[in-house]
Design a protein around this motif. Sequence first.
Motif, PDB file in Angstrom:
ATOM      1  N   ASP A  34      40.709  44.608  36.480  1.00  9.38           N
ATOM      2  CA  ASP A  34      40.397  43.597  35.182  1.00  9.38           C
ATOM      3  C   ASP A  34      38.969  43.766  34.814  1.00  9.38           C
ATOM      4  O   ASP A  34      38.943  44.178  33.501  1.00  9.38           O
ATOM      5  CB  ASP A  34      41.101  42.095  35.414  1.00  9.38           C
ATOM      6  CG  ASP A  34      42.449  41.929  35.585  1.00  9.38           C
ATOM      7  OD1 ASP A  34      43.294  42.883  35.261  1.00  9.38           O
ATOM      8  OD2 ASP A  34      42.844  40.735  35.883  1.00  9.38           O
ATOM      9  N   VAL A  35      38.115  43.585  35.756  1.00  6.46           N
ATOM     10  CA  VAL A  35      36.757  43.704  35.355  1.00  6.46           C
ATOM     11  C   VAL A  35      36.343  45.128  34.956  1.00  6.46           C
ATOM     12  O   VAL A  35      35.769  45.462  33.967  1.00  6.46           O
ATOM     13  CB  VAL A  35      35.756  43.447  36.548  1.00  6.46           C
ATOM     14  CG1 VAL A  35      34.497  43.508  35.953  1.00  6.46           C
ATOM     15  CG2 VAL A  35      36.046  41.883  36.627  1.00  6.46           C
ATOM     16  N   ARG A  36      37.069  46.062  35.780  1.00 14.67           N
ATOM     17  CA  ARG A  36      36.700  47.630  35.322  1.00 14.67           C
ATOM     18  C   ARG A  36      37.232  47.989  34.018  1.00 14.67           C
ATOM     19  O   ARG A  36      36.656  48.719  33.384  1.00 14.67           O
ATOM     20  CB  ARG A  36      37.326  48.614  36.415  1.00 14.67           C
ATOM     21  CG  ARG A  36      37.086  49.933  36.287  1.00 14.67           C
ATOM     22  CD  ARG A  36      37.614  50.856  37.256  1.00 14.67           C
ATOM     23  NE  ARG A  36      36.869  50.485  38.428  1.00 14.67           N
ATOM     24  CZ  ARG A  36      37.181  50.109  39.705  1.00 14.67           C
ATOM     25  NH1 ARG A  36      38.281  49.789  39.558  1.00 14.67           N
ATOM     26  NH2 ARG A  36      36.289  50.117  40.740  1.00 14.67           N
ATOM     27  N   SER A  37      38.418  47.223  33.498  1.00 13.11           N
ATOM     28  CA  SER A  37      39.157  47.640  32.474  1.00 13.11           C
ATOM     29  C   SER A  37      38.891  46.694  31.263  1.00 13.11           C
ATOM     30  O   SER A  37      39.509  47.034  30.061  1.00 13.11           O
ATOM     31  CB  SER A  37      40.493  47.728  32.461  1.00 13.11           C
ATOM     32  OG  SER A  37      41.345  46.411  32.845  1.00 13.11           O
ATOM     33  N   ILE A  60      47.147  44.113  23.196  1.00  3.87           N
ATOM     34  CA  ILE A  60      46.160  43.218  22.726  1.00  3.87           C
ATOM     35  C   ILE A  60      45.526  42.511  23.653  1.00  3.87           C
ATOM     36  O   ILE A  60      46.070  41.945  24.590  1.00  3.87           O
ATOM     37  CB  ILE A  60      47.104  42.151  21.858  1.00  3.87           C
ATOM     38  CG1 ILE A  60      47.878  42.603  20.758  1.00  3.87           C
ATOM     39  CG2 ILE A  60      46.290  40.924  21.208  1.00  3.87           C
ATOM     40  CD1 ILE A  60      48.895  42.008  20.235  1.00  3.87           C
ATOM     41  N   PRO A  61      44.258  42.648  23.562  1.00  5.85           N
ATOM     42  CA  PRO A  61      43.460  42.137  24.881  1.00  5.85           C
ATOM     43  C   PRO A  61      43.534  40.674  24.917  1.00  5.85           C
ATOM     44  O   PRO A  61      43.593  39.968  23.873  1.00  5.85           O
ATOM     45  CB  PRO A  61      41.711  42.472  24.448  1.00  5.85           C
ATOM     46  CG  PRO A  61      42.019  43.668  23.377  1.00  5.85           C
ATOM     47  CD  PRO A  61      43.323  43.276  22.602  1.00  5.85           C
ATOM     48  N   GLU A  62      43.600  40.207  26.147  1.00  5.27           N
ATOM     49  CA  GLU A  62      43.383  38.733  26.519  1.00  5.27           C
ATOM     50  C   GLU A  62      42.198  38.406  26.928  1.00  5.27           C
ATOM     51  O   GLU A  62      41.171  39.271  27.260  1.00  5.27           O
ATOM     52  CB  GLU A  62      44.601  38.479  27.702  1.00  5.27           C
ATOM     53  CG  GLU A  62      45.854  38.445  27.386  1.00  5.27           C
ATOM     54  CD  GLU A  62      46.410  39.986  27.352  1.00  5.27           C
ATOM     55  OE1 GLU A  62      47.278  40.487  26.726  1.00  5.27           O
ATOM     56  OE2 GLU A  62      45.887  40.489  28.388  1.00  5.27           O
ATOM     57  N   ARG A  63      41.777  37.046  26.515  1.00  9.21           N
ATOM     58  CA  ARG A  63      40.628  36.493  27.032  1.00  9.21           C
ATOM     59  C   ARG A  63      40.895  36.047  28.454  1.00  9.21           C
ATOM     60  O   ARG A  63      41.725  35.062  28.875  1.00  9.21           O
ATOM     61  CB  ARG A  63      40.115  35.155  26.241  1.00  9.21           C
ATOM     62  CG  ARG A  63      38.778  34.653  26.663  1.00  9.21           C
ATOM     63  CD  ARG A  63      38.804  33.494  25.817  1.00  9.21           C
ATOM     64  NE  ARG A  63      37.367  32.678  26.207  1.00  9.21           N
ATOM     65  CZ  ARG A  63      37.328  31.538  26.907  1.00  9.21           C
ATOM     66  NH1 ARG A  63      38.446  31.400  27.578  1.00  9.21           N
ATOM     67  NH2 ARG A  63      36.396  30.876  27.178  1.00  9.21           N
ATOM     68  N   THR A 123      45.445  42.509  30.299  1.00  6.25           N
ATOM     69  CA  THR A 123      45.931  42.703  31.442  1.00  6.25           C
ATOM     70  C   THR A 123      47.431  42.848  31.441  1.00  6.25           C
ATOM     71  O   THR A 123      48.126  43.020  32.495  1.00  6.25           O
ATOM     72  CB  THR A 123      45.692  41.196  32.059  1.00  6.25           C
ATOM     73  OG1 THR A 123      46.051  40.281  31.196  1.00  6.25           O
ATOM     74  CG2 THR A 123      44.210  40.986  32.031  1.00  6.25           C
ATOM     75  N   ASP A 124      48.187  42.412  30.402  1.00  2.00           N
ATOM     76  CA  ASP A 124      49.482  42.498  30.347  1.00  2.00           C
ATOM     77  C   ASP A 124      50.036  43.761  29.804  1.00  2.00           C
ATOM     78  O   ASP A 124      51.209  44.039  29.457  1.00  2.00           O
ATOM     79  CB  ASP A 124      50.393  41.411  29.691  1.00  2.00           C
ATOM     80  CG  ASP A 124      49.797  41.135  28.149  1.00  2.00           C
ATOM     81  OD1 ASP A 124      49.075  42.016  27.532  1.00  2.00           O
ATOM     82  OD2 ASP A 124      50.279  40.361  27.406  1.00  2.00           O
ATOM     83  N   LYS A 125      49.171  44.872  29.237  1.00  2.00           N
ATOM     84  CA  LYS A 125      49.497  45.981  28.767  1.00  2.00           C
ATOM     85  C   LYS A 125      50.210  45.998  27.537  1.00  2.00           C
ATOM     86  O   LYS A 125      51.152  47.140  27.364  1.00  2.00           O
ATOM     87  CB  LYS A 125      49.967  46.569  29.811  1.00  2.00           C
ATOM     88  CG  LYS A 125      49.473  46.997  31.120  1.00  2.00           C
ATOM     89  CD  LYS A 125      47.851  47.706  30.868  1.00  2.00           C
ATOM     90  CE  LYS A 125      47.321  47.349  32.272  1.00  2.00           C
ATOM     91  NZ  LYS A 125      45.931  47.773  32.245  1.00  2.00           N
TER      92      LYS A 125
END
Length: 202
Positions: free
Chosen positions: A64-67, A97-100, A92-94
């Motif tokens: 998660d941190v790397r991406s 749309i990025p999650e916080r 994280t759920d691909k």
Amino acid sequence: MMMFRDDNRGFTLIEVIIGIGISAGILFMVGTIGSQFSNVANFVNFKLQNRQNVEQVFQTIVTDVRSMGPSALGGYPIEAASPTSVTFFSDTDKNGIPERVRYFVGTSTINLGITKATGTPPTYTTSTEVVKNIVWNLVSTSTIFEYYNASYTGTQASMTVPIDLSSVRVIKIGVSVDINPGKTPLPTYFMNTVNPRNLRTN
């Protein structure tokens, strides 16, 4: 006249008692040794399973941190950073749309908080954050995350608080976990150094 001795007599009561005692002692020793072997096998399996669980979770944190990348509004990838927590954006759920994403330390746990972007334009409503414990039995909770700038070589001191978010290029994650609380072996240390791919360079 020749005399013959009769050797076909049975065991005396004392001999029977002694024989039973010896047999019981042997059975007890065999049972005790078998139980000890079983306890050792169960302990080893328990240790390995717990270690594998922590390693899997730790690898998820690293991924998660790397991406991490810009927020749904194009905001900077890192929202907040301290020795005990880091908040950033990552899909994280691909679903595109990025999650916080917020990793933070509890009393003796590492917790994960996820806030999904909603609305148009998309916003992150922190009151909708879903939090769960992902690592238990932390031995030390004072410093989990360390941050370094572009000059990181592996030997210098980490950045000091308050963290200059725009200068962060490397994040080191380290946790010491007691995988079998109150018993041997000693706590296990898990560590990884991550270079987030999408942090802009100056």
